[in-house]
Write a protein that holds these residues in place. Structure first.
Motif, PDB file in Angstrom:
ATOM      1  N   LYS A 249      39.241  35.164  42.178  1.00  0.00           N
ATOM      2  CA  LYS A 249      39.423  35.082  40.729  1.00  0.00           C
ATOM      3  C   LYS A 249      38.262  35.748  39.994  1.00  0.00           C
ATOM      4  O   LYS A 249      38.467  36.409  38.966  1.00  0.00           O
ATOM      5  CB  LYS A 249      39.548  33.614  40.309  1.00  0.00           C
ATOM      6  CG  LYS A 249      40.843  32.951  40.759  1.00  0.00           C
ATOM      7  CD  LYS A 249      42.047  33.628  40.132  1.00  0.00           C
ATOM      8  CE  LYS A 249      43.343  32.958  40.538  1.00  0.00           C
ATOM      9  NZ  LYS A 249      44.538  33.638  39.934  1.00  0.00           N
ATOM     10  N   GLU A 251      36.505  38.194  41.234  1.00  0.00           N
ATOM     11  CA  GLU A 251      36.723  39.630  41.457  1.00  0.00           C
ATOM     12  C   GLU A 251      37.712  40.184  40.446  1.00  0.00           C
ATOM     13  O   GLU A 251      37.572  41.324  39.972  1.00  0.00           O
ATOM     14  CB  GLU A 251      37.232  39.862  42.872  1.00  0.00           C
ATOM     15  CG  GLU A 251      36.211  39.585  43.968  1.00  0.00           C
ATOM     16  CD  GLU A 251      36.860  39.564  45.348  1.00  0.00           C
ATOM     17  OE1 GLU A 251      37.682  40.452  45.625  1.00  0.00           O
ATOM     18  OE2 GLU A 251      36.551  38.645  46.134  1.00  0.00           O
ATOM     19  N   GLY A 252      38.721  39.384  40.098  1.00  0.00           N
ATOM     20  CA  GLY A 252      39.710  39.833  39.125  1.00  0.00           C
ATOM     21  C   GLY A 252      39.095  40.067  37.757  1.00  0.00           C
ATOM     22  O   GLY A 252      39.418  41.051  37.072  1.00  0.00           O
ATOM     23  N   ILE A 253      38.210  39.179  37.344  1.00  0.00           N
ATOM     24  CA  ILE A 253      37.517  39.369  36.065  1.00  0.00           C
ATOM     25  C   ILE A 253      36.667  40.629  36.101  1.00  0.00           C
ATOM     26  O   ILE A 253      36.639  41.418  35.151  1.00  0.00           O
ATOM     27  CB  ILE A 253      36.646  38.133  35.751  1.00  0.00           C
ATOM     28  CG1 ILE A 253      37.530  36.911  35.503  1.00  0.00           C
ATOM     29  CG2 ILE A 253      35.735  38.401  34.543  1.00  0.00           C
ATOM     30  CD1 ILE A 253      36.753  35.621  35.309  1.00  0.00           C
ATOM     31  N   GLU A 255      37.049  43.307  37.953  1.00  0.00           N
ATOM     32  CA  GLU A 255      37.893  44.510  37.951  1.00  0.00           C
ATOM     33  C   GLU A 255      38.380  44.820  36.538  1.00  0.00           C
ATOM     34  O   GLU A 255      38.386  45.980  36.111  1.00  0.00           O
ATOM     35  CB  GLU A 255      39.081  44.296  38.893  1.00  0.00           C
ATOM     36  CG  GLU A 255      39.946  45.533  39.071  1.00  0.00           C
ATOM     37  CD  GLU A 255      41.041  45.331  40.102  1.00  0.00           C
ATOM     38  OE1 GLU A 255      41.935  46.205  40.175  1.00  0.00           O
ATOM     39  OE2 GLU A 255      41.019  44.317  40.819  1.00  0.00           O
ATOM     40  N   ARG A 256      38.764  43.799  35.827  1.00  0.00           N
ATOM     41  CA  ARG A 256      39.247  43.986  34.459  1.00  0.00           C
ATOM     42  C   ARG A 256      38.148  44.515  33.549  1.00  0.00           C
ATOM     43  O   ARG A 256      38.395  45.312  32.638  1.00  0.00           O
ATOM     44  CB  ARG A 256      39.761  42.643  33.943  1.00  0.00           C
ATOM     45  CG  ARG A 256      40.515  42.719  32.624  1.00  0.00           C
ATOM     46  CD  ARG A 256      41.011  41.349  32.233  1.00  0.00           C
ATOM     47  NE  ARG A 256      39.917  40.451  31.879  1.00  0.00           N
ATOM     48  CZ  ARG A 256      39.904  39.165  32.158  1.00  0.00           C
ATOM     49  NH1 ARG A 256      40.888  38.599  32.830  1.00  0.00           N
ATOM     50  NH2 ARG A 256      38.885  38.407  31.753  1.00  0.00           N
ATOM     51  N   LYS A 257      36.885  44.100  33.788  1.00  0.00           N
ATOM     52  CA  LYS A 257      35.762  44.529  32.959  1.00  0.00           C
ATOM     53  C   LYS A 257      35.183  45.873  33.383  1.00  0.00           C
ATOM     54  O   LYS A 257      34.351  46.442  32.681  1.00  0.00           O
ATOM     55  CB  LYS A 257      34.645  43.478  33.023  1.00  0.00           C
ATOM     56  CG  LYS A 257      34.939  42.202  32.265  1.00  0.00           C
ATOM     57  CD  LYS A 257      33.796  41.204  32.380  1.00  0.00           C
ATOM     58  CE  LYS A 257      32.541  41.662  31.661  1.00  0.00           C
ATOM     59  NZ  LYS A 257      32.693  41.688  30.176  1.00  0.00           N
ATOM     60  N   GLY A 258      35.581  46.339  34.566  1.00  0.00           N
ATOM     61  CA  GLY A 258      35.019  47.591  35.057  1.00  0.00           C
ATOM     62  C   GLY A 258      33.627  47.437  35.621  1.00  0.00           C
ATOM     63  O   GLY A 258      32.817  48.364  35.599  1.00  0.00           O
ATOM     64  N   GLU A 299      35.402  34.804  28.378  1.00  0.00           N
ATOM     65  CA  GLU A 299      35.323  34.997  29.830  1.00  0.00           C
ATOM     66  C   GLU A 299      34.633  33.830  30.517  1.00  0.00           C
ATOM     67  O   GLU A 299      35.038  33.418  31.607  1.00  0.00           O
ATOM     68  CB  GLU A 299      34.607  36.318  30.127  1.00  0.00           C
ATOM     69  CG  GLU A 299      35.439  37.534  29.766  1.00  0.00           C
ATOM     70  CD  GLU A 299      34.644  38.814  29.662  1.00  0.00           C
ATOM     71  OE1 GLU A 299      35.264  39.895  29.684  1.00  0.00           O
ATOM     72  OE2 GLU A 299      33.398  38.748  29.526  1.00  0.00           O
ATOM     73  N   GLU A 302      37.147  31.197  30.757  1.00  0.00           N
ATOM     74  CA  GLU A 302      38.098  31.541  31.818  1.00  0.00           C
ATOM     75  C   GLU A 302      37.523  31.180  33.183  1.00  0.00           C
ATOM     76  O   GLU A 302      38.212  30.604  34.039  1.00  0.00           O
ATOM     77  CB  GLU A 302      38.431  33.032  31.751  1.00  0.00           C
ATOM     78  CG  GLU A 302      39.489  33.487  32.734  1.00  0.00           C
ATOM     79  CD  GLU A 302      39.793  34.969  32.599  1.00  0.00           C
ATOM     80  OE1 GLU A 302      40.750  35.427  33.260  1.00  0.00           O
ATOM     81  OE2 GLU A 302      39.080  35.670  31.846  1.00  0.00           O
TER      82      GLU A 302
END
Length: 327
Positions: A249, A251-253, A255-258, A299, A302
């Protein structure tokens, strides 16, 4: 509510992200020539608060020997680095010796190895010694400060009560605790709040929870056969599979933030008002870790939700090492 990470320790300015030196001599046996260049990269990336230990490696090849080699090669960097040193601890038996003799011996041996190339800005007893009154230990540290052998003193792996008692005897310059998304105990038991109420900087070790928050662990076989983490509770079968879910989870944040998962994890520690000290033995990782992700309130909320939903399986340390935690 988020906090602002300390900008000074031991009266000296530090970067937002510090640097832990354990890996070079404790786990990897990195040739000093290679280690020195990685340390140089850390300093150039703004990570000038360095955390070392007298017991990080064998007696003839620990953090102190590496530091002596580094500052012999780069003598002008001594004034740029704020050095925190943990000692008064036997790494082979995992027992502290915070008696006056134990503390003095640890400091004197450290100074002898450093040979004047770098001062000890902050000295910490690695663990509280249950056999020695706290007042006795702190008074010895205060004497060493007065004698000019150490700049300041700190505490490591301590409770809020110990922080208050030590600070009342002689001002504490920093408190080092374990802190990561997987290890939030110091936020929950009042240790960090007590430090912040007293104006004591907090340093967070293992902000990536021994690799959990690097994005590199997906299955047990990802750990080398001789890896020490096979003995850690969070890496046991059953716990491992559960912990992967929370790590993914994060890692997902990222990836979304770059950004990368480590940068999110380190950024989270910074938002707690704590100086993270990730350790890495490669220049690429050191440069990556020095760039903490800037997390929004949304974030952070989240992440809080993910932590509550998935939780963390397993204790921080195996049972044999839990006796001196949160002393």
């Amino acid at each position: 509510m988020t906090q602002t990470a300390p900008s000074k320790i031991a009266g000296k300015s530090i970067g937002t992200v510090g640097y832990g030196l354990m890996g070079f001599t404790q786990w990897h046996g990195t040739p000093f020539e290679e280690a020195i260049e990685v340390m140089k990269a850390a300093l150039e990336s703004g990570s000038n608060f360095w955390n070392a230990g007298t017991f990080y490696g064998p007696p003839d090849r620990n953090s102190l020997h590496l530091l002596h080699a580094y500052f012999t090669k780069y003598p002008t960097d001594a004034a740029k680095v704020v050095l925190s040193l943990k000692g008064a601890y036997d790494g082979s038996t995992h027992t502290p010796d915070c008696s006056p003799q134990g503390i003095r011996s640890s400091v004197e041996e450290s100074l002898a190895i450093l040979k004047g190339v770098k001062s000890i800005d902050l000295f910490e007893c690695a663990r509280v010694d249950p056999n020695v009154p706290l007042e006795t230990s702190v008074k010895t540290l205060a004497e060493l400060i007065k004698e000019g052998k150490i700049g300041t003193y700190g505490l490591s792996e301590v409770s809020a009560d110990t922080v208050r008692k030590a600070h009342a005897i002689h001002p504490v310059s920093a408190v080092e605790i374990e802190l990561s998304l997987f290890s939030r105990h110091a936020l929950e038991n009042g240790t960090i709040k007590t430090c912040q109420d007293l104006g004591i900087p907090v340093v967070g070790y293992s902000p990536l929870d021994r690799g959990w928050l690097t994005g590199q662990l997906k299955k047990l076989s990802d750990l080398p056969k001789n890896d020490y983490r096979h003995h850690m509770p969070r890496f046991q079968s059953g716990a491992f599979e559960k912990n992967v879910l929370l790590a993914e989870k994060i890692e997902g944040i990222a990836e979304r933030k770059g950004v990368t998962a480590p940068q999110v994890a380190i950024g989270w520690v910074v938002k707690q008002g704590v100086v993270p000290i990730p350790g890495s033995t490669t220049t690429k990782r050191v440069q990556e870790n020095a760039k903490a992700a800037e997390l929004t309130e949304g974030e952070l909320e989240e992440i809080r939700g993910f932590v509550e939903e998935f939780g963390v399986a397993g204790e921080r340390y195996p049972e044999v090492l839990q006796g001196h935690l949160n002393g």
